[in-house]
Design a protein around this motif. Structure first.
Motif, PDB file in Angstrom:
ATOM      1  N   GLY A   7      17.040 -15.035 -22.892  1.00 25.89           N
ATOM      2  CA  GLY A   7      16.779 -13.615 -22.714  1.00 25.89           C
ATOM      3  C   GLY A   7      15.885 -13.288 -21.537  1.00 25.89           C
ATOM      4  O   GLY A   7      15.258 -12.229 -21.517  1.00 25.89           O
ATOM      5  N   HIS A   8      15.830 -14.186 -20.531  1.00 24.16           N
ATOM      6  CA  HIS A   8      15.016 -13.933 -19.347  1.00 24.16           C
ATOM      7  C   HIS A   8      15.844 -13.457 -18.156  1.00 24.16           C
ATOM      8  O   HIS A   8      15.290 -12.916 -17.204  1.00 24.16           O
ATOM      9  N   ARG A   9      17.150 -13.684 -18.198  1.00 21.57           N
ATOM     10  CA  ARG A   9      18.012 -13.340 -17.074  1.00 21.57           C
ATOM     11  C   ARG A   9      19.030 -12.297 -17.522  1.00 21.57           C
ATOM     12  O   ARG A   9      19.595 -12.396 -18.617  1.00 21.57           O
ATOM     13  N   PHE A  10      19.282 -11.318 -16.627  1.00 18.15           N
ATOM     14  CA  PHE A  10      20.162 -10.215 -16.986  1.00 18.15           C
ATOM     15  C   PHE A  10      21.097  -9.900 -15.828  1.00 18.15           C
ATOM     16  O   PHE A  10      20.823 -10.242 -14.678  1.00 18.15           O
ATOM     17  N   ALA A  11      22.209  -9.240 -16.149  1.00 14.68           N
ATOM     18  CA  ALA A  11      23.225  -8.961 -15.137  1.00 14.68           C
ATOM     19  C   ALA A  11      23.757  -7.540 -15.287  1.00 14.68           C
ATOM     20  O   ALA A  11      23.769  -6.974 -16.388  1.00 14.68           O
ATOM     21  N   TRP A  12      24.205  -6.997 -14.159  1.00 16.64           N
ATOM     22  CA  TRP A  12      24.846  -5.683 -14.143  1.00 16.64           C
ATOM     23  C   TRP A  12      26.335  -5.864 -14.411  1.00 16.64           C
ATOM     24  O   TRP A  12      26.893  -6.924 -14.174  1.00 16.64           O
ATOM     25  N   SER A  13      26.959  -4.810 -14.892  1.00 14.57           N
ATOM     26  CA  SER A  13      28.382  -4.854 -15.198  1.00 14.57           C
ATOM     27  C   SER A  13      29.043  -3.578 -14.716  1.00 14.57           C
ATOM     28  O   SER A  13      28.378  -2.543 -14.543  1.00 14.57           O
ATOM     29  N   ASN A  14      30.355  -3.632 -14.497  1.00 11.32           N
ATOM     30  CA  ASN A  14      31.099  -2.471 -14.033  1.00 11.32           C
ATOM     31  C   ASN A  14      31.798  -1.711 -15.153  1.00 11.32           C
ATOM     32  O   ASN A  14      32.539  -0.771 -14.879  1.00 11.32           O
ATOM     33  N   SER A  15      31.594  -2.110 -16.398  1.00 11.74           N
ATOM     34  CA  SER A  15      32.233  -1.379 -17.485  1.00 11.74           C
ATOM     35  C   SER A  15      31.661   0.036 -17.572  1.00 11.74           C
ATOM     36  O   SER A  15      30.535   0.310 -17.145  1.00 11.74           O
ATOM     37  N   VAL A  16      32.437   0.936 -18.134  1.00 12.69           N
ATOM     38  CA  VAL A  16      32.001   2.334 -18.245  1.00 12.69           C
ATOM     39  C   VAL A  16      30.695   2.432 -19.019  1.00 12.69           C
ATOM     40  O   VAL A  16      29.758   3.141 -18.625  1.00 12.69           O
ATOM     41  N   ALA A  17      30.609   1.701 -20.140  1.00  6.81           N
ATOM     42  CA  ALA A  17      29.405   1.760 -20.966  1.00  6.81           C
ATOM     43  C   ALA A  17      28.182   1.247 -20.215  1.00  6.81           C
ATOM     44  O   ALA A  17      27.090   1.821 -20.305  1.00  6.81           O
ATOM     45  N   ALA A  18      28.370   0.163 -19.450  1.00  3.79           N
ATOM     46  CA  ALA A  18      27.243  -0.427 -18.727  1.00  3.79           C
ATOM     47  C   ALA A  18      26.756   0.482 -17.611  1.00  3.79           C
ATOM     48  O   ALA A  18      25.550   0.613 -17.382  1.00  3.79           O
ATOM     49  N   VAL A  19      27.680   1.108 -16.902  1.00  2.80           N
ATOM     50  CA  VAL A  19      27.287   2.016 -15.820  1.00  2.80           C
ATOM     51  C   VAL A  19      26.556   3.225 -16.395  1.00  2.80           C
ATOM     52  O   VAL A  19      25.535   3.673 -15.852  1.00  2.80           O
ATOM     53  N   ARG A  76       0.785  -1.231   0.000  1.00  6.18           N
ATOM     54  CA  ARG A  76       0.000   0.000   0.000  1.00  6.18           C
ATOM     55  C   ARG A  76       0.827   1.297   0.000  1.00  6.18           C
ATOM     56  O   ARG A  76       0.329   2.332  -0.419  1.00  6.18           O
ATOM     57  N   ASN A  77       2.056   1.237   0.496  1.00  4.65           N
ATOM     58  CA  ASN A  77       2.774   2.483   0.792  1.00  4.65           C
ATOM     59  C   ASN A  77       3.486   3.125  -0.388  1.00  4.65           C
ATOM     60  O   ASN A  77       3.800   4.314  -0.330  1.00  4.65           O
ATOM     61  N   TYR A  78       3.762   2.359  -1.456  1.00  2.81           N
ATOM     62  CA  TYR A  78       4.648   2.870  -2.497  1.00  2.81           C
ATOM     63  C   TYR A  78       4.164   2.543  -3.907  1.00  2.81           C
ATOM     64  O   TYR A  78       3.540   1.503  -4.136  1.00  2.81           O
ATOM     65  N   VAL A  79       4.517   3.413  -4.822  1.00  4.80           N
ATOM     66  CA  VAL A  79       4.608   3.052  -6.227  1.00  4.80           C
ATOM     67  C   VAL A  79       6.035   2.536  -6.417  1.00  4.80           C
ATOM     68  O   VAL A  79       6.975   3.040  -5.798  1.00  4.80           O
ATOM     69  N   ALA A  80       6.218   1.530  -7.246  1.00  3.12           N
ATOM     70  CA  ALA A  80       7.560   0.994  -7.479  1.00  3.12           C
ATOM     71  C   ALA A  80       7.732   0.651  -8.947  1.00  3.12           C
ATOM     72  O   ALA A  80       6.756   0.398  -9.665  1.00  3.12           O
ATOM     73  N   THR A  81       8.984   0.644  -9.376  1.00  6.73           N
ATOM     74  CA  THR A  81       9.280   0.236 -10.744  1.00  6.73           C
ATOM     75  C   THR A  81      10.570  -0.573 -10.756  1.00  6.73           C
ATOM     76  O   THR A  81      11.511  -0.269 -10.023  1.00  6.73           O
ATOM     77  N   GLY A  82      10.582  -1.629 -11.548  1.00  7.01           N
ATOM     78  CA  GLY A  82      11.775  -2.449 -11.717  1.00  7.01           C
ATOM     79  C   GLY A  82      12.448  -2.118 -13.034  1.00  7.01           C
ATOM     80  O   GLY A  82      11.781  -1.927 -14.055  1.00  7.01           O
ATOM     81  N   VAL A  83      13.768  -2.038 -13.017  1.00 13.19           N
ATOM     82  CA  VAL A  83      14.552  -1.695 -14.201  1.00 13.19           C
ATOM     83  C   VAL A  83      15.455  -2.869 -14.552  1.00 13.19           C
ATOM     84  O   VAL A  83      16.108  -3.441 -13.678  1.00 13.19           O
ATOM     85  N   ARG A  84      15.502  -3.214 -15.814  1.00 11.55           N
ATOM     86  CA  ARG A  84      16.289  -4.362 -16.265  1.00 11.55           C
ATOM     87  C   ARG A  84      17.766  -3.999 -16.428  1.00 11.55           C
ATOM     88  O   ARG A  84      18.106  -2.932 -16.939  1.00 11.55           O
ATOM     89  N   ALA A  85      18.645  -4.912 -16.007  1.00 11.25           N
ATOM     90  CA  ALA A  85      20.083  -4.757 -16.240  1.00 11.25           C
ATOM     91  C   ALA A  85      20.385  -4.917 -17.730  1.00 11.25           C
ATOM     92  O   ALA A  85      19.587  -5.491 -18.476  1.00 11.25           O
ATOM     93  N   PRO A  86      21.538  -4.448 -18.179  1.00 11.71           N
ATOM     94  CA  PRO A  86      21.790  -4.388 -19.621  1.00 11.71           C
ATOM     95  C   PRO A  86      22.215  -5.683 -20.292  1.00 11.71           C
ATOM     96  O   PRO A  86      21.934  -5.884 -21.467  1.00 11.71           O
ATOM     97  N   ALA A  87      22.896  -6.571 -19.570  1.00 16.40           N
ATOM     98  CA  ALA A  87      23.523  -7.712 -20.238  1.00 16.40           C
ATOM     99  C   ALA A  87      22.732  -8.994 -20.023  1.00 16.40           C
ATOM    100  O   ALA A  87      22.501  -9.409 -18.889  1.00 16.40           O
ATOM    101  N   ALA A  88      22.312  -9.648 -21.117  1.00 17.82           N
ATOM    102  CA  ALA A  88      21.614 -10.930 -21.011  1.00 17.82           C
ATOM    103  C   ALA A  88      22.588 -11.987 -20.516  1.00 17.82           C
ATOM    104  O   ALA A  88      23.730 -12.061 -20.966  1.00 17.82           O
ATOM    105  N   SER A  89      22.126 -12.821 -19.569  1.00 18.09           N
ATOM    106  CA  SER A  89      23.004 -13.851 -19.002  1.00 18.09           C
ATOM    107  C   SER A  89      22.522 -15.259 -19.301  1.00 18.09           C
ATOM    108  O   SER A  89      23.054 -16.225 -18.768  1.00 18.09           O
TER     109      SER A  89
END
Length: 281
Positions: free
Chosen positions: A112-124, A95-108
């Motif tokens: 194409g259902h699983r994704f991962a974050w990366s530390n590269s400059v482009a990914a950040v 009840r308390n919040y609106v929320a949104t989920g954001v997908r990471a850039p790299a498919a793992s």
């Protein structure tokens, strides 16, 4: 339900210890190694543009368009996707919040259902742009309080949440990391001064029995956060994974206390934390 099934819901099928290995690297270290190997082998960079715009919304029960809701922007763990927010939010608050989920850039995975974050400059840079665009799209569709936007995430999503919040400290009321590491962004003296003046409120939630928990690393991270004057509250739990109902309930209470009601966040030393197996908020 006291705990989620970490294997079937939250963990990537690829997150396994190599044969003969006697230790598992922290997720951030693993990503760094993977990125370095790809670059050294001449592999092509990931196509970050493919994932831009992948976003899921969570709307609270009895949504009232005349009320300005706090907004939780959720960054999922590696091996999942933007729909993780729909698993998480009912255990935070329906009840308390609106929320949104954001997908990471790299498919793992190939499907194409699983994704991962990366530390590269482009990914950040991609992640930063994607989060800011997601906020704008959410605010255009739902009633959101512009001064109560919380960036939160799980594991590497938590690491990325803190990183992006520090790059845009005026845009966020707080940053929350469930099991993610803390890394100071590379920034100019002027940007560092902005961070010190902002004193961004943060909640770090860590499970002391996790394979990724490292007391020495935690002390180093606290020192780094202190160097920019961040208001950090650290909560530690006697279990092996941060994704459980006690942690998410604490997250809700912390936001209501410190973001919605404006209670100050104490600046902690390494000795101010104590492990708990239940909410003691």
């Amino acid at each position: 339900m006291n705990r989620f099934d970490a294997t079937t819901i939250w963990k990537s099928v690829s997150e396994q210890v190599p044969d003969g290995g006697d230790s598992t690297p922290h997720p951030v270290d693993a990503l760094d190694a993977e990125e370095a190997a790809r670059e050294s082998s001449g592999g092509a960079a990931a196509d970050w543009s493919e994932a831009i715009g992948a976003q899921t919304f969570f709307v609270p029960l009895h949504y009232e368009s005349n009320y300005r809701y706090p907004l939780i922007v959720w960054l999922h763990s590696d091996g999942f996707n933007e729909n993780q927010v729909c698993h998480v939010m009912p255990h935070v608050s329906s009840r308390n919040y609106v929320a949104t989920g954001v997908r990471a850039p790299a498919a793992s995975d190939p499907s194409g259902h699983r994704f991962a974050w990366s530390n590269s400059v482009a990914a950040v840079q991609w992640a930063e742009r994607s989060v800011l665009e997601a906020i704008d799209r959410t605010a255009a569709q739902y009633s959101v309080h512009a001064q109560r936007i919380i960036l939160a995430g799980y594991q590497n999503g938590g690491t990325m949440a803190a990183r992006i919040a520090m790059r845009h400290p005026e845009r966020f009321a707080a940053a929350i990391s469930l099991g993610g590491s803390f890394q100071l962004p590379k920034c100019s003296d002027l940007d560092r001064q902005r961070l010190k003046e902002r004193r961004l409120p943060m909640l770090w939630q860590r499970s002391i029995e996790s394979e990724f928990y490292d007391q020495t690393r935690l002390v180093s991270e606290i020192q780094a956060a202190s160097s920019i004057g961040a208001q950090v509250e650290i909560r530690q739990y006697r279990n092996d994974d941060e994704m459980n109902t006690a942690v998410l309930s604490d997250l809700d209470r912390w936001i209501m206390n410190h973001v919605v009601n404006g209670a100050p966040v104490a600046k902690l030393s390494p000795w101010d934390t104590s492990p708990t197996s239940f909410s003691d908020n």
